[in-house]
Scaffold this active site. Structure first.
Site, PDB file in Angstrom:
ATOM      1  N   PRO A  71       0.793  -1.245   0.000  1.00  0.00           N
ATOM      2  CA  PRO A  71       0.000   0.000   0.000  1.00  0.00           C
ATOM      3  C   PRO A  71       0.817   1.282   0.000  1.00  0.00           C
ATOM      4  O   PRO A  71       0.333   2.321  -0.445  1.00  0.00           O
ATOM      5  CB  PRO A  71      -0.818  -0.116   1.298  1.00  0.00           C
ATOM      6  CG  PRO A  71      -0.045  -1.063   2.165  1.00  0.00           C
ATOM      7  CD  PRO A  71       0.598  -2.041   1.220  1.00  0.00           C
ATOM      8  N   GLU A 131      12.979  10.245   1.024  1.00  0.00           N
ATOM      9  CA  GLU A 131      11.662  10.860   0.851  1.00  0.00           C
ATOM     10  C   GLU A 131      10.534  10.047   1.479  1.00  0.00           C
ATOM     11  O   GLU A 131       9.472  10.588   1.804  1.00  0.00           O
ATOM     12  CB  GLU A 131      11.379  11.113  -0.633  1.00  0.00           C
ATOM     13  CG  GLU A 131      11.208   9.877  -1.493  1.00  0.00           C
ATOM     14  CD  GLU A 131      12.522   9.380  -2.070  1.00  0.00           C
ATOM     15  OE1 GLU A 131      12.473   8.619  -3.047  1.00  0.00           O
ATOM     16  OE2 GLU A 131      13.589   9.761  -1.556  1.00  0.00           O
TER      17      GLU A 131
END
Length: 710
Positions: free
Chosen positions: A196, A511
């Site tokens: 996910p 990130e």
């Protein structure tokens, strides 16, 4: 030039033996610690075995190929000739973890032929080094084998124990999974399908990506990868959890019923196995780069290793955006309708702030993402071809003005080309885009390939994209452009052949800490990366986040390390370009800690790995070229630990002003990540330091060599 050629000739010693036929040929490493035997069974199956320190580490491992509309090559084979040679040479890195690289190996070539029609031929070539081995298949030109469509390569690596394995799934599209640590027999890559927190993923079988690192009984350390990946498909390793082994599984394409298309003569990439009796030596191994061909593009002095800042992290935090707010009209052209949203990050004014800050702080580059039109339609769209324009800036960004402004202050603009994986658009525009860079004296570009590959049906790691990535590097070299690729094919040592391929992502990067719903990268991530992904080559990880808990922007996310570890990463995670990734205001608020980023080098004379265990901790010291200054970084996982550092690497007779940036008494990656102690002392060779690393913590040290008389 003649003196250089003479020197290289003197450094190269090749002793070739006469050709002969051996039923069970053998080759050993120069230090005799590693040996490889090759054989053929009664049914004509070709196999090899590998011994390390007189113990079998790879048992009988078979070799073969499947082809489209052609019988497999796997049985009824015979050895028709063998030859061997010794090579002792040295070469220099134009930039890297060190200057001089020893390239010493013993080679065995085994020529094989089918015993029955069509009597196809190939050679198996082994190069055995003190730190491991590489082998590849070489197919000569032959009437019975011309155009070749490989449907699968069957290269086995059959192990002799249930190793502790540090692995990521054999995903055909991304390398951005966290590392799992299990026994080999417990690997289950299929559970990471449709993760996910990730973008596109495709994991067709229980396989792992490479490098994959294994730790066994009695200290045996293995790492499997490949070298010189050219005009071939990337290799994942299918896992045999019952019999404890790997088998090559090439990345395919939905558009073809084969995985590799080529013609004879051709050779495969090298299949590589690093073999050590300790973890630190895995990092200092040069096996992967040594198996690549020498520099093909000549002088690359136009590229300068550097630190850089940039318009990047602010977008991940949501402070600004990549897009400007333009509209794509019915004719497919971008229009400025006067409805810009005002959050665009790549403005002339903003970039000048980064240039000013960099110029003051010994930073030579500024990356600018979101400068060019097309970002309004770059992700989540099927019709991405033709969207990005790699020469046309947004209305609020003046490229020419910024290049000149940077030159006046000794700061380069780093170009950014996000392709959104629309490869045909990028290929068509590359000459124009690189010519623009050449016009302005811009020598470095960061490329990106976010999203599913276009044309549909191709994957990031298949032959189509391998060729695209490599051709991009070759074309960039013609315009004196160095490439830092994101969403790339994994590094396989081609930086030796094409030194303008300077760095790349190819892992779960910084990130993810800014927006990943699964909590970002855990403290154990980078102590694992150092012994896995970093073995393949330089990493653009973008370290240096000072605002660990960025509650002003995103309360649900944070960086899961201490501030001291963020500093240590500039030494531990190698790249010739290193980003000071945080916002300017966060550095200005903590100038004492930022001093290490100002001082630390990026291009090294030599590297020493002082200690470490895979997934646990690592300490690395590197000597900067020209200055003779040393820098050290040490990081740990979620466990605190005491480390002892003996300064044997320092120069005899010299003294150093030594600044330690270490975890404070109450430092903790979550509870108190900003607790940092800074101490300056005088040191010399042979001194010993005792330092405590906090949970998720680190240590950064600068050793600035004192001038004579001080």
């Amino acid at each position: 030039m003649m003196r250089l050629k003479l020197l290289m000739a003197l450094l190269l010693l090749v002793v070739a033996s006469s050709c002969k036929v051996e039923s069970n040929p053998k080759v050993t490493s120069p230090d005799s610690q590693i040996s490889v035997k090759v054989g053929v069974t009664e049914k004509g199956r070709l196999f090899y075995t590998v011994n390390f320190q007189n113990k079998v580490v790879l048992d009988t491992s078979y070799l073969g190929f499947d082809f489209k509309e052609m019988p497999s090559i796997s049985k009824k084979l015979s050895i028709v000739e063998t030859s061997s040679k010794e090579v002792r040479s040295r070469w220099e890195m134009p930039w890297g973890e060190q200057i001089n690289v020893e390239n010493n190996y013993n080679e065995l070539q085994v020529d094989v032929e089918e015993t029955t029609a069509p009597k196809r031929r190939f050679s198996l070539v082994f190069r055995v080094y003190d730190d491991g081995l590489g082998f590849r298949y070489q197919f000569p030109k032959q009437e019975q084998l011309n155009e070749v469509f490989i449907t699968e390569e069957h290269t086995e690596f059959n192990l002799t124990q249930d190793y502790k394995t540090f692995w990521t799934p054999g995903d055909w599209d991304i390398y951005e999974h966290l590392y799992s640590t299990t026994k080999l027999s417990e690997i289950n890559a299929l559970k990471y399908r449709n993760h996910p927190s990730l973008g596109q993923t495709y994991i067709p079988e229980n396989a792992v990506n490479t490098p994959v690192t294994l730790v066994g009984e009695q200290g045996v350390h293995l790492s499997f990868h490949e070298a010189a990946l050219v005009n071939y498909s990337g290799m994942t390793l299918k896992v045999d959890t019952e019999n404890l082994g790997f088998e090559s599984l090439l990345v395919g394409s939905d558009n073809n019923d084969y995985k590799v298309k080529t013609t004879t003569p051709f050779h495969t990439p090298w299949r590589t196995i690093q073999i050590e009796d300790n973890a630190p030596d895995l990092i200092t191994s040069n096996l992967i780069v040594n198996l690549n061909e020498p520099n093909k593009i000549g002088d690359v002095s136009w590229f300068t290793p550097m630190k850089y800042t940039g318009v990047w992290w602010e977008m991940h935090l949501g402070k600004s955006s990549w897009d400007y707010g333009m509209t794509l009209n019915e004719e497919g052209k971008w229009e400025d309708t006067g409805k810009a949203h005002g959050k665009h990050g790549a403005t002339t004014e903003n970039v000048k702030k980064f240039i000013d800050f960099s110029a003051k702080n010994n930073i030579k580059g500024v990356l600018v993402e979101g400068w060019n039109i097309g970002w309004e339609h770059w992700i989540g769209f099927e019709d991405r071809e033709g969207v990005f324009d790699f020469v046309t800036p947004y209305p609020d960004y003046n490229l020419e003005e910024l290049v000149e402004y940077g030159k006046q202050k000794g700061v380069q603009i780093i170009m950014h080309h996000e392709t959104s994986a629309a490869t045909e658009t990028y290929t068509k525009q590359q000459d124009t885009a690189f010519a623009l860079m050449q016009k302005y004296g811009i020598h470095t570009v960061k490329t990106g390939y976010v999203g599913k590959i276009l044309p549909k049906g191709e994957y990031h790691h298949g032959q189509y994209m391998v060729n695209h990535y490599n051709k991009t590097v070759e074309k960039a070299a013609k315009y004196q452009v160095a490439v830092n690729a994101h969403e790339p094919i994994k590094p396989t040592g081609l930086r030796r052949t094409y030194p303008n391929t300077v760095s790349r992502e190819g892992l779960r990067g910084q990130e993810f800490n800014a927006w990943s719903p699964d909590g970002g990268n855990p403290p154990g991530h980078l102590p694992t990366v150092a012994f896995t992904r970093m073995l393949a080559g330089p990493i653009d990880f973008t370290p240096g986040i000072f605002n660990i808990k960025f509650n002003k922007y995103k309360k649900e996310n944070q960086v899961n390390t201490t501030l001291a570890q963020q500093l240590a990463l500039y030494v531990v995670i190698y790249s010739p370009i290193q980003m000071a990734a945080d916002l300017i205001e966060h550095y200005e608020a903590n100038p004492k800690a930022f001093r290490f980023i100002k001082d630390v080098g990026v291009d090294w004379k030599q590297t020493k790995v002082l200690n470490g265990e895979v997934g646990e901790y690592v300490t690395i010291a590197r000597e900067e070229k020209e200055t003779e200054n040393w820098f050290l970084g040490s990081i740990t996982n979620e466990n605190k630990r005491d480390i002892q550092i003996k300064l044997d690497f320092l120069e005899e007779g010299a003294t150093y002003t030594t600044t330690l940036y270490k975890d404070g008494k109450n430092a903790h990656w979550d509870k108190n990540p900003l607790d940092l102690d800074i101490e300056t002392i005088q040191t010399k060779k042979g001194d010993q330091l005792s330092v405590k690393l906090a949970e998720g913590g680190g240590l950064a040290i600068s050793f600035i060599k004192n001038k004579e008389g001080k």
